[in-house]
Design an enzyme around this catalytic site. Structure first.
Site, PDB file in Angstrom:
ATOM      1  N   CYS A  69      42.569  46.366  45.143  1.00 41.49           N
ATOM      2  CA  CYS A  69      42.970  45.354  46.196  1.00 41.49           C
ATOM      3  C   CYS A  69      43.265  44.006  45.036  1.00 41.49           C
ATOM      4  O   CYS A  69      42.354  43.550  44.467  1.00 41.49           O
ATOM      5  CB  CYS A  69      41.780  45.338  46.749  1.00 41.49           C
ATOM      6  SG  CYS A  69      41.400  43.591  47.615  1.00 41.49           S
ATOM      7  N   CYS A  72      41.116  40.914  45.920  1.00 40.31           N
ATOM      8  CA  CYS A  72      39.706  41.310  45.542  1.00 40.31           C
ATOM      9  C   CYS A  72      39.492  40.695  44.028  1.00 40.31           C
ATOM     10  O   CYS A  72      38.503  40.135  43.601  1.00 40.31           O
ATOM     11  CB  CYS A  72      39.376  42.685  45.930  1.00 40.31           C
ATOM     12  SG  CYS A  72      39.365  43.136  47.265  1.00 40.31           S
TER      13      CYS A  72
END
Ligand code: ZN
Length: 146
Positions: A69, A72
């Site tokens: 991600c 993230c």
């Protein structure tokens, strides 16, 4: 009676009872003798997270994330800096949603990064994504003022 606060060890998950007035930054675990705070987020499995949630008397700030991600990865350094700046007001923990999908599902995590603030074993607030670098301090000021 001296006021105490229960701090769960980030290494061995033992619950340590400290005098509330004591500076927890220098405290060591009574079981494993490692520091109770090291100024960095702690990666937890679901089982370990449940122990921290059940026994910690300081707020837990959780980052639900995954390695693939991109957003993230952008949150990670800000989250790490918040841990360094804001411990021992709160414990900063990371939950890998690929490793612990059931835990993420239990808290209704749909997209990541998902940020959660837990207080007294319950969700006090949650947030999809990081609005800005000052967010964590404001979040704690709002939900867990000192
Ligand atoms: Zn320990």
């Amino acid at each position: 009676m001296t006021e105490t606060v229960n701090i769960v060890c980030p290494h061995c998950d033992a619950t340590n009872r400290l005098p509330a007035a004591r500076d927890a930054r220098t405290a060591k675990c009574g079981r494993c003798a490692k520091p109770l705070f090291e100024g960095q987020p702690v990666s937890l499995s679901a089982a370990r997270f449940r122990k921290h949630l059940a026994h910690s008397q300081i707020p837990l700030v959780a980052d639900f994330w995954a390695a693939w991600c991109g957003p993230c990865r952008a949150v990670a350094p800000v989250f790490a800096k918040a841990a360094a700046d804001l411990e021992p007001r709160a414990r900063f923990v990371k939950i890998d949603v690929d490793a612990e999908p059931a835990l993420a599902q239990a808290y209704g995590v749909r997209g990541i990064p998902a940020l959660f603030l837990f207080k007294d074993g319950k969700v006090a607030a949650n947030q999809a994504g990081l609005p800005d670098p000052g967010f964590f301090r404001r979040w704690l000021d709002e939900h867990a003022p000192v």
